[in-house]
Design a protein around this motif. Structure first.
Motif, PDB file in Angstrom:
ATOM      1  N   GLU A 162       5.406   3.642   0.718  1.00 16.41           N
ATOM      2  CA  GLU A 162       6.056   3.862  -0.577  1.00 16.41           C
ATOM      3  C   GLU A 162       6.982   2.698  -0.947  1.00 16.41           C
ATOM      4  N   PHE A 163       7.724   2.180   0.045  1.00 18.86           N
ATOM      5  CA  PHE A 163       8.608   1.054  -0.233  1.00 18.86           C
ATOM      6  C   PHE A 163       7.795  -0.189  -0.602  1.00 18.86           C
ATOM      7  N   ALA A 164       6.740  -0.446   0.156  1.00 16.50           N
ATOM      8  CA  ALA A 164       5.900  -1.614  -0.114  1.00 16.50           C
ATOM      9  C   ALA A 164       5.273  -1.530  -1.507  1.00 16.50           C
ATOM     10  N   LEU A 165       4.783  -0.363  -1.872  1.00 19.79           N
ATOM     11  CA  LEU A 165       4.153  -0.207  -3.178  1.00 19.79           C
ATOM     12  C   LEU A 165       5.168  -0.343  -4.303  1.00 19.79           C
ATOM     13  N   ALA A 166       6.388   0.162  -4.078  1.00 20.71           N
ATOM     14  CA  ALA A 166       7.428   0.037  -5.104  1.00 20.71           C
ATOM     15  C   ALA A 166       7.812  -1.425  -5.312  1.00 20.71           C
ATOM     16  N   VAL A 167       7.969  -2.168  -4.220  1.00 13.51           N
ATOM     17  CA  VAL A 167       8.261  -3.595  -4.351  1.00 13.51           C
ATOM     18  C   VAL A 167       7.116  -4.293  -5.080  1.00 13.51           C
ATOM     19  N   GLY A 168       5.894  -3.854  -4.803  1.00 19.33           N
ATOM     20  CA  GLY A 168       4.738  -4.432  -5.468  1.00 19.33           C
ATOM     21  C   GLY A 168       4.754  -4.250  -6.972  1.00 19.33           C
ATOM     22  N   HIS A 169       5.415  -3.202  -7.460  1.00 15.45           N
ATOM     23  CA  HIS A 169       5.532  -2.990  -8.896  1.00 15.45           C
ATOM     24  C   HIS A 169       6.593  -3.907  -9.515  1.00 15.45           C
ATOM     25  N   CYS A 170       7.485  -4.436  -8.681  1.00 19.88           N
ATOM     26  CA  CYS A 170       8.630  -5.199  -9.187  1.00 19.88           C
ATOM     27  C   CYS A 170       8.574  -6.686  -8.868  1.00 19.88           C
ATOM     28  N   ARG A 171       7.700  -7.064  -7.923  1.00 16.68           N
ATOM     29  CA  ARG A 171       7.636  -8.459  -7.477  1.00 16.68           C
ATOM     30  C   ARG A 171       6.180  -8.915  -7.399  1.00 16.68           C
ATOM     31  N   ARG A 172       5.971 -10.184  -7.681  1.00 13.07           N
ATOM     32  CA  ARG A 172       4.634 -10.748  -7.551  1.00 13.07           C
ATOM     33  C   ARG A 172       4.353 -11.117  -6.095  1.00 13.07           C
ATOM     34  N   GLY A 173       3.073 -11.247  -5.793  1.00 15.71           N
ATOM     35  CA  GLY A 173       2.677 -11.763  -4.492  1.00 15.71           C
ATOM     36  C   GLY A 173       2.718 -10.773  -3.352  1.00 15.71           C
ATOM     37  N   VAL A 174       2.911  -9.484  -3.635  1.00 11.30           N
ATOM     38  CA  VAL A 174       2.944  -8.483  -2.561  1.00 11.30           C
ATOM     39  C   VAL A 174       1.518  -8.219  -2.084  1.00 11.30           C
ATOM     40  N   ARG A 175       1.341  -8.250  -0.790  1.00  9.27           N
ATOM     41  CA  ARG A 175       0.037  -7.988  -0.180  1.00  9.27           C
ATOM     42  C   ARG A 175       0.236  -7.078   1.033  1.00  9.27           C
ATOM     43  N   ILE A 176      -0.822  -6.363   1.391  1.00 11.69           N
ATOM     44  CA  ILE A 176      -0.796  -5.473   2.548  1.00 11.69           C
ATOM     45  C   ILE A 176      -2.021  -5.761   3.403  1.00 11.69           C
ATOM     46  N   ALA A 177      -1.769  -6.159   4.644  1.00  8.98           N
ATOM     47  CA  ALA A 177      -2.859  -6.399   5.591  1.00  8.98           C
ATOM     48  C   ALA A 177      -3.072  -5.138   6.412  1.00  8.98           C
ATOM     49  N   VAL A 178      -4.308  -4.686   6.489  1.00  9.88           N
ATOM     50  CA  VAL A 178      -4.675  -3.528   7.301  1.00  9.88           C
ATOM     51  C   VAL A 178      -5.518  -4.034   8.471  1.00  9.88           C
ATOM     52  N   ILE A 179      -5.061  -3.768   9.670  1.00  7.67           N
ATOM     53  CA  ILE A 179      -5.778  -4.191  10.872  1.00  7.67           C
ATOM     54  C   ILE A 179      -6.504  -2.973  11.433  1.00  7.67           C
ATOM     55  N   ARG A 180      -7.799  -3.105  11.607  1.00  8.79           N
ATOM     56  CA  ARG A 180      -8.612  -1.973  12.050  1.00  8.79           C
ATOM     57  C   ARG A 180      -9.206  -2.228  13.429  1.00  8.79           C
ATOM     58  N   GLU A 181      -9.339  -1.148  14.158  1.00  6.35           N
ATOM     59  CA  GLU A 181     -10.035  -1.160  15.441  1.00  6.35           C
ATOM     60  C   GLU A 181     -11.088  -0.069  15.401  1.00  6.35           C
ATOM     61  N   GLU A 182     -12.346  -0.455  15.614  1.00  3.00           N
ATOM     62  CA  GLU A 182     -13.469   0.484  15.544  1.00  3.00           C
ATOM     63  C   GLU A 182     -13.458   1.240  14.217  1.00  3.00           C
TER      64      GLU A 182
END
Length: 364
Positions: free
Chosen positions: A42-62
């Motif tokens: 929720e915090f990351a998404l809120a910052v994404g609404h207010c700032r440019r360049g926000v990205r989220i890396a998802v690391i997956r295993e299997e």
């Protein structure tokens, strides 16, 4: 590592749920630092609404999410912790036992460098180049408020006695004292922001709420409510008048303290301290683990705390010209600021100077 990078709006509901579940289980699995609301989706998404360049890396295993890494990226590949400057907990949220290689992660994210100032404990791959480690005081309430108050009476008997006496005097002199743990009136939030802006000016600091993105972020988080996260406005009233308030963030088990302020007309009653005791009482009643007061040496934090977490400041880099240039630019600035903050013989004169500036700003 199988790493996918998303813009905030591209993150699926299933990934968000997996991220929240990792945080909810963090305390049980011995990583309570990962339960901070500042590390939430929720915090990351809120910052994404207010700032440019926000990205989220998802690391997956299997095929299943094993870790989440939120960050901000410039066009040149300079990375910063999500919400750097206002975030009190930073790092990679992961399942128990997960291991990663920092430079491989940076390369997948298109980053030459990633800078942080509140890196939580247990993030060893990112700890190759921290420039300092600092205390973040905590109020433990997992054993209940009476247990906390008993501990407070032992470690700070005069402080505890005086604060409780001021609360009683406040009720006698001003009006019935009432505490609202989760105030939903946006007008009270505006009042708090006004008090905080005045405090920044009075003490010669930069007014954070003069930056539109921070004001927008706070207002957005105030209206954000999910089963595992919400913005939390807590208010102390006397005679139906708000005299102290705090806006922070709440996860399943942790309250991240953020913006406290009070009406200076009632300063003699120490309403901010009374408010924090009431917050601790309400948090204990809700089954919270602790309140994180945030990095920074303040007298009130020393009086209220039961222990300290550690957060680090610094950066992690790849071999890249951009990384070398960024470090050369940022290192002297951080070193000077931290030297002033860590040494009383430097901090006290600087603090007095800033307060004089604030006095002149106010027309004194």
């Amino acid at each position: 590592m199988d790493i996918s990078v998303y813009r905030p709006g591209e993150l699926t509901a299933a990934d968000r749920a997996a991220w929240s579940a990792m945080q909810s289980q963090a305390c049980a699995f011995g990583s309570p630092q990962l339960a901070s609301p500042f590390l939430s989706p929720e915090f990351a998404l809120a910052v994404g609404h207010c700032r440019r360049g926000v990205r989220i890396a998802v690391i997956r295993e299997e095929g299943a999410p094993a870790a989440f890494f939120a960050y901000q990226r410039s066009a040149l590949g300079v990375g910063r912790a999500i919400g750097l400057g206002v975030s009190d907990a930073q790092g990679l949220v992961h399942r128990p036992g997960f291991q990663w290689e920092a430079r491989e992660l940076l390369q997948a994210c298109g980053l030459a460098v990633w800078e942080f100032d509140h890196l939580v404990e247990g993030q060893k791959p990112f700890e190759t180049g921290p420039v300092g480690t600092y205390a973040s005081p905590v109020i433990d309430v997992e054993q209940g408020f009476e247990a906390y108050l008993g501990r407070l009476r032992k470690q700070s008997p005069k402080f505890t006695r005086t604060t409780l006496a001021k609360e009683r005097k406040l009720g006698r002199d001003v009006g019935e004292v009432r505490y609202v743990h989760d105030e939903r009136d946006p007008a009270v939030l505006a009042t708090l922001m006004g008090w905080k802006s005045a405090q920044y000016r009075r003490t010669g600091r930069t007014d954070r709420f003069s930056r539109p993105w921070i004001s927008h972020l706070v207002q957005q988080l105030f209206h954000t409510r999910t089963p595992t996260f919400s913005g939390l406005l807590s208010v102390l009233y006397a005679g139906e008048r708000p005299i102290a308030a705090h806006f922070g963030l709440r996860s399943d088990r942790v309250i991240g303290c953020w913006f406290p302020a009070y009406d200076t007309d009632y300063a003699k009653f120490s309403p901010g301290l009374v408010l924090h005791l009431r917050m601790a009482e309400a948090a204990a009643a809700e089954g919270m683990a602790h309140l994180d007061l945030g990095r920074g040496e303040k007298e009130y934090k020393d009086s209220l705390k039961t222990r300290e977490l550690l957060v680090s400041e610094g950066w992690v880099t790849r071999r890249h010209p951009i990384a070398l240039g960024h470090r050369a630019h940022r290192a002297p600035v951080r070193a000077l600021r931290n030297a002033v903050l860590s040494k009383p013989e430097l901090f006290q004169p600087a603090d007095r100077f800033l307060k004089r500036i604030g006095h002149f700003r106010e027309g004194g």
